[in-house]
Design an enzyme around this catalytic site. Structure first.
Site, PDB file in Angstrom:
ATOM      1  N   LYS A 170       0.842  -1.206   0.000  1.00 21.10           N
ATOM      2  CA  LYS A 170       0.000   0.000   0.000  1.00 21.10           C
ATOM      3  C   LYS A 170       0.880   1.261   0.000  1.00 21.10           C
ATOM      4  CE  LYS A 170      -3.369   2.776   0.146  1.00 21.10           C
ATOM      5  NZ  LYS A 170      -4.661   3.036   0.669  1.00 21.10           N
ATOM      6  N   LYS A 238      -0.116  11.016   5.884  1.00 20.57           N
ATOM      7  CA  LYS A 238       0.212   9.925   6.806  1.00 20.57           C
ATOM      8  C   LYS A 238       0.785   8.731   6.041  1.00 20.57           C
ATOM      9  CE  LYS A 238      -3.145   7.259   7.292  1.00 20.57           C
ATOM     10  NZ  LYS A 238      -3.731   6.045   6.811  1.00 20.57           N
TER      11      LYS A 238
HETATM   12  P1  NAP Z   1     -12.342   8.643   7.726  1.00 18.87           P
HETATM   13  O1  NAP Z   1     -13.509   8.942   6.875  1.00 18.87           O
HETATM   14  O2  NAP Z   1     -11.558   9.739   8.355  1.00 18.87           O
HETATM   15  O3  NAP Z   1     -12.845   7.611   8.857  1.00 18.87           O
HETATM   16  C1  NAP Z   1     -11.962   7.164   9.864  1.00 18.87           C
HETATM   17  C2  NAP Z   1     -12.743   6.291  10.810  1.00 18.87           C
HETATM   18  O4  NAP Z   1     -11.853   5.824  11.834  1.00 18.87           O
HETATM   19  C3  NAP Z   1     -13.878   7.021  11.516  1.00 18.87           C
HETATM   20  O5  NAP Z   1     -14.942   6.109  11.643  1.00 18.87           O
HETATM   21  C4  NAP Z   1     -13.256   7.344  12.885  1.00 18.87           C
HETATM   22  O6  NAP Z   1     -14.212   7.488  13.914  1.00 18.87           O
HETATM   23  C5  NAP Z   1     -12.421   6.111  13.119  1.00 18.87           C
HETATM   24  N1  NAP Z   1     -11.325   6.351  14.062  1.00 18.87           N
HETATM   25  C6  NAP Z   1     -10.234   7.128  13.872  1.00 18.87           C
HETATM   26  N2  NAP Z   1      -9.452   7.115  14.948  1.00 18.87           N
HETATM   27  C7  NAP Z   1     -10.047   6.305  15.847  1.00 18.87           C
HETATM   28  C8  NAP Z   1      -9.719   5.895  17.162  1.00 18.87           C
HETATM   29  N3  NAP Z   1      -8.588   6.295  17.759  1.00 18.87           N
HETATM   30  N4  NAP Z   1     -10.577   5.072  17.798  1.00 18.87           N
HETATM   31  C9  NAP Z   1     -11.709   4.659  17.187  1.00 18.87           C
HETATM   32  N5  NAP Z   1     -12.077   5.007  15.946  1.00 18.87           N
HETATM   33  C10 NAP Z   1     -11.250   5.833  15.291  1.00 18.87           C
HETATM   34  O7  NAP Z   1     -11.242   7.766   6.946  1.00 18.87           O
HETATM   35  P2  NAP Z   1     -11.453   6.824   5.682  1.00 18.87           P
HETATM   36  O8  NAP Z   1     -11.285   7.660   4.457  1.00 18.87           O
HETATM   37  O9  NAP Z   1     -12.651   5.970   5.869  1.00 18.87           O
HETATM   38  O10 NAP Z   1     -10.107   5.951   5.797  1.00 18.87           O
HETATM   39  C11 NAP Z   1     -10.005   4.828   6.688  1.00 18.87           C
HETATM   40  C12 NAP Z   1      -8.692   4.125   6.370  1.00 18.87           C
HETATM   41  O11 NAP Z   1      -8.718   3.681   4.999  1.00 18.87           O
HETATM   42  C13 NAP Z   1      -7.458   5.029   6.524  1.00 18.87           C
HETATM   43  O12 NAP Z   1      -6.373   4.311   7.043  1.00 18.87           O
HETATM   44  C14 NAP Z   1      -7.200   5.493   5.096  1.00 18.87           C
HETATM   45  O13 NAP Z   1      -5.839   5.827   4.915  1.00 18.87           O
HETATM   46  C15 NAP Z   1      -7.615   4.257   4.312  1.00 18.87           C
HETATM   47  N6  NAP Z   1      -8.045   4.512   2.926  1.00 18.87           N
HETATM   48  C16 NAP Z   1      -8.907   5.536   2.585  1.00 18.87           C
HETATM   49  C17 NAP Z   1      -9.266   5.726   1.263  1.00 18.87           C
HETATM   50  C18 NAP Z   1     -10.208   6.840   0.829  1.00 18.87           C
HETATM   51  O14 NAP Z   1     -10.303   7.092  -0.403  1.00 18.87           O
HETATM   52  N7  NAP Z   1     -10.926   7.498   1.729  1.00 18.87           N
HETATM   53  C19 NAP Z   1      -8.796   4.883   0.265  1.00 18.87           C
HETATM   54  C20 NAP Z   1      -7.961   3.838   0.621  1.00 18.87           C
HETATM   55  C21 NAP Z   1      -7.596   3.659   1.954  1.00 18.87           C
HETATM   56  P3  NAP Z   1     -15.009   8.885  14.101  1.00 18.87           P
HETATM   57  O15 NAP Z   1     -16.198   8.777  13.191  1.00 18.87           O
HETATM   58  O16 NAP Z   1     -15.362   8.916  15.529  1.00 18.87           O
HETATM   59  O17 NAP Z   1     -14.063   9.991  13.708  1.00 18.87           O
END
Ligand code: NAP
Length: 299
Positions: A170, A238
């Protein structure tokens, strides 16, 4: 299959919907509990903590932000590890450090719990459509066990090596994304500055050797100077930090990744950290004096 899913953000929410569509039984938990509501309406059950969600599951999926967050939901006070279910398979689909992944897997192994890392690529669209590319690290038997679950969320599932190898793959993905987005930002800015019809430009170059996912799906944001999510700038920064740390440990210079990581650092400082990463175009458009110019108008 009985699945627990922790982390219902941009990616987690649609991934749960695809698991439900595939007929799995899903217990969800999110730190901000309101986000569970629409999934309950879609057929999921909610739990009060990661530990409680994991208590009823054969497979636990985590999709949270960064390494400390995965550590918190798996190893923390009310984490998955305390569910006391030997044999549980944890699939971490967040993008985090390969090193931290191996540490968490070792801690779980002491409780006879298994782990694979399965970070994804394909953006929020891929999560919604179930077309993610999933890069998997772990033991073959565990990956085999996870397959019916992974194929409900992704189109391409590749077992690349032992635990942590999915995360290293990744990191490679994110280096390439950095380069293509930055190139698309420079190209789109040149077209805008020259007063070209950008729809025609994207059609022409997208059909040739310059075609890429970033050009097809995100050049529109860069042309309009509007960056809805998508994938947050701060999450990509990150990921580049993970890539740069891994490369530093291996003695490998990655100058382009370091450059884009610094561009993103500046965007975050200016308040753009929660925009889509196509916002890196701001750092080409603005020095070129095309900040709010509509598409196709010469400067
Ligand atoms: P996001 O929308 O910011 O959601 C992050 C989630 O993680 C939220 O539900 C958040 O809860 C939860 N979270 C964060 N810190 C936490 C903690 N300490 N304890 C409990 N829950 C926690 O992020 P996302 O875009 O879905 O991405 C999630 C992962 O997938 C990341 O590692 C990202 O790098 C990866 N990713 C994202 C994409 C993309 O296009 N978005 C693509 C590939 C990979 P809250 O709702 O309470 O904030």
């Amino acid at each position: 299959m009985d699945i627990a899913f922790i982390g219902l953000g941009t990616m987690g929410d649609p991934m749960v919907r695809n698991l439900l569509r595939a007929g799995h039984s899903v217990t969800v938990h999110n730190r901000t509990r309101e986000k569970e509501q629409s999934l309950i309406a879609a057929g999921a059950t909610a739990a009060e903590s990661p530990k409680q969600a994991a208590a009823a599951a054969e497979i636990v999926i985590t999709c949270v932000s960064d390494s400390p967050d995965v550590e918190a939901v798996i190893l923390g006070e009310s984490g998955v590890i305390h569910s006391d279910r030997p044999g549980t398979l944890v699939i971490d689909m967040s993008t985090i450090s390969p090193e931290v992944t191996r540490r968490i897997a070792q801690a779980l192994a002491k409780k006879e719990m298994r782990m694979i890392d399965a970070p994804v690529s394909g953006g929020s669209e891929g999560a919604q459509q179930g077309t993610l590319s999933i890069m998997v690290g772990g033991e073959a038997a565990d990956v085999e066990r996870a397959m019916p679950v992974l194929t409900a969320m992704g189109r391409t599932v590749t077992h690349v090596g032992p635990i942590g190898a999915g995360q290293t793959t990744k990191a490679i993905n994110q280096i390439i994304v950095a380069g293509t987005y930055w190139s698309v930002a420079e190209g789109m800015s040149l077209g805008l500055k020259a007063g070209l019809d950008m729809e025609k430009v994207v059609q022409a170059v997208g059909s040739g050797a310059a075609g890429s996912w970033g050009l097809t799906n995100r050049s529109g944001n860069m042309i309009a100077n509007n960056y809805p999510l998508g994938f947050r700038v701060r999450l990509h920064q990150k990921d580049l930090k993970i890539a740069l740390d891994t490369a530093r440990d291996l003695g490998l210079p990655l100058p382009m990744a370091a450059y884009v990581e610094q561009i993103e650092n500046g965007l975050i400082a200016r308040g753009y950290g929660d925009e889509d990463i196509s916002a890196i175009a701001r750092s080409v458009r603005e020095p070129g004096g095309i900040s709010d110019q509509p598409s196709g108008q010469p400067s």
